[in-house]
Structure formats: structure tokens, C-alpha cells
Design an enzyme around this catalytic site. Sequence first.
Site, PDB file in Angstrom:
ATOM      1  N   MET A   1       5.818  -7.373 -27.450  1.00 56.63           N
ATOM      2  CA  MET A   1       6.417  -6.923 -26.197  1.00 56.63           C
ATOM      3  C   MET A   1       5.976  -7.821 -25.048  1.00 56.63           C
ATOM      4  O   MET A   1       5.252  -8.793 -25.235  1.00 56.63           O
ATOM      5  CB  MET A   1       6.019  -5.470 -25.911  1.00 56.63           C
ATOM      6  CG  MET A   1       6.575  -4.483 -26.938  1.00 56.63           C
ATOM      7  SD  MET A   1       8.368  -4.454 -26.995  1.00 56.63           S
ATOM      8  CE  MET A   1       8.746  -3.562 -25.498  1.00 56.63           C
ATOM      9  N   CYS A   2       6.365  -7.463 -23.850  1.00 57.50           N
ATOM     10  CA  CYS A   2       6.045  -8.233 -22.653  1.00 57.50           C
ATOM     11  C   CYS A   2       5.928  -7.272 -21.484  1.00 57.50           C
ATOM     12  O   CYS A   2       6.136  -6.065 -21.620  1.00 57.50           O
ATOM     13  CB  CYS A   2       7.134  -9.264 -22.361  1.00 57.50           C
ATOM     14  SG  CYS A   2       7.539 -10.356 -23.744  1.00 57.50           S
ATOM     15  N   ARG A   3       5.616  -7.802 -20.345  1.00 60.23           N
ATOM     16  CA  ARG A   3       5.705  -7.100 -19.069  1.00 60.23           C
ATOM     17  C   ARG A   3       6.464  -8.011 -18.118  1.00 60.23           C
ATOM     18  O   ARG A   3       6.265  -9.225 -18.113  1.00 60.23           O
ATOM     19  CB  ARG A   3       4.333  -6.809 -18.478  1.00 60.23           C
ATOM     20  CG  ARG A   3       3.391  -5.968 -19.321  1.00 60.23           C
ATOM     21  CD  ARG A   3       3.699  -4.476 -19.286  1.00 60.23           C
ATOM     22  NE  ARG A   3       4.718  -4.104 -20.246  1.00 60.23           N
ATOM     23  CZ  ARG A   3       5.200  -2.870 -20.403  1.00 60.23           C
ATOM     24  NH1 ARG A   3       4.763  -1.896 -19.627  1.00 60.23           N
ATOM     25  NH2 ARG A   3       6.118  -2.611 -21.311  1.00 60.23           N
ATOM     26  N   VAL A  88       4.989 -11.867 -18.275  1.00 62.64           N
ATOM     27  CA  VAL A  88       3.914 -12.286 -19.177  1.00 62.64           C
ATOM     28  C   VAL A  88       4.366 -11.899 -20.587  1.00 62.64           C
ATOM     29  O   VAL A  88       4.959 -10.848 -20.792  1.00 62.64           O
ATOM     30  CB  VAL A  88       2.564 -11.642 -18.816  1.00 62.64           C
ATOM     31  CG1 VAL A  88       2.036 -12.235 -17.523  1.00 62.64           C
ATOM     32  CG2 VAL A  88       2.660 -10.121 -18.709  1.00 62.64           C
ATOM     33  N   ASN A 115      12.030  -7.830 -22.303  1.00 66.65           N
ATOM     34  CA  ASN A 115      10.843  -7.086 -22.716  1.00 66.65           C
ATOM     35  C   ASN A 115      11.245  -6.279 -23.948  1.00 66.65           C
ATOM     36  O   ASN A 115      12.002  -5.315 -23.842  1.00 66.65           O
ATOM     37  CB  ASN A 115      10.391  -6.180 -21.564  1.00 66.65           C
ATOM     38  CG  ASN A 115       9.373  -5.147 -21.993  1.00 66.65           C
ATOM     39  OD1 ASN A 115       8.740  -5.267 -23.033  1.00 66.65           O
ATOM     40  ND2 ASN A 115       9.222  -4.113 -21.179  1.00 66.65           N
TER      41      ASN A 115
END
Length: 253
Positions: A1-3, A88, A115
Amino acid sequence: MCRHLAYLGPDVPLGDVLTAPEYSLFRQSWAPRRQKYGTVNADGFGVGWYAPGDPVPARYRRAGPIWADACLPDLARVVRSGAVLAAVRDATLACPDGEAAAAPFAGGRWLFSHNGAVSGWPGSLGALAAGLPSEALLGLEARCDAAFLWALVKHRLEQGADASEALSETVTEVAAAAPGSRLNLLLTDGATITATTWGDTLFHRPLPGRAPGMLVASEPSDDGDGWTEVPDRTLLAATRTDVLLTPLKEPVA
């Protein structure tokens, strides 16, 4: 995943958006509070921003963790913008493409981030790949699911779809081809923010004070008032002053 996050508002140093808040995107790279999948976002980062009078954004991306980049503090201190998209990255699979796989992806006036993860990647989207022009496939910045999702969105934008249509149609199409995918998408042209929730969290908040502005983010960057969580399976369309939420249709079985 990501932010990831997107900001519209008065011109501010990039650091006001990326690093200054108590639970900023910088901190979310190692200590996210709302992330449902994965624990550390250390597989790259990027920030895109718009300069006054120039509709084409600039980008700064790196393959390593955001906390290890020695150039970012100076950049974040002196570069100012009123429209920012940053992310990120927590890679779904190992990828040799380095910073090319880090959001934001760009085309014309647009910046894009993903994301989530595409289930069964890459085989699950073979039929969708066949529907893209060869130049879209050969021009992919990276061989990851996020870059391919951007190719799908970008193709729709180039065919005349607006931002809401491009995101919602892409999410429905990919969810049908790859059930179980997580498809939180984020798109801006420097004047609007469009996003989807499909499997992970998203929040929005007007900027405090009198100046009009909007922040849309995977999770709140502080514990202040004004944050509103976006329901899952929703399309968000925002300007500096308004937010419109529309339920997304489930794909037809």
C-alpha cells in the site's frame, strides 16, 4: 500500500504540506495510523507541484525512503506552491524501475497517484492492456500496477473524459477484471482534486482560517477538527471551496 495527499490553497512551502504537521506524510512513511495493509512506506516517494502561471507540474521523485533523502529538507523549505500532490510508496511487488515507479505519475497538466494493489497483477489485466494503444503501453514509466492504472486513466482523459469519469470508469473496469483489488486513486490538475475510495481510507478537510483551500489525504495529518472520512466505494471531486461525494457502482458480475 501507500499513503498520498493532495493540497489546494494559498502558496506555502512544500514542507508545510509534507513534513511540518504532527502526523505528516513524512511520518506516515514509517508510522501510518490508518493504513490497512502494510506497515512501512519505504519503497520510494514523490512530490509534484504547480508554479504560478505554468499549468504543467514539476516533480521530485526518489526510489528510497523519504526520511533518507538529504535534498528534501532544502527543497521543502524554499519551493512554494498552491497545488501539490505527494505520495510515499509501499511496493506491492519487487520492481526494478526505481524512482520511475514512485508517484506522482504525470501527463500534461495532470498528476496521479494510486494507493492500493491490483489483484493477480499483471495477468489479471491482460484484456485491459489489449484495449490500450500501443504507444500507451510502450510509454509506461514503470512496470508496476500503479503505472498501468495511470495509463488507463490518462487514455480516458485524452479521449475527452473528465476527471470524475476517468477515475470512476477505471475503478469499475479494473475491479471487474481483478476482484479484490484496492483502488484508491488520486488525481489533480492544480485546480481540482478527484479521488476514489476502494479498499482503503481517505479523508478531506478545508483549510483552517479564512483562505479557501482543501486537503485530501489517506489519513489525517493532525488531530485537529474538520477532518471528514470518505466512505468506501466513493468518488470525491473537490475544489478549494467545495467537496462532492458520489457513490461508486459495483462492477456487474
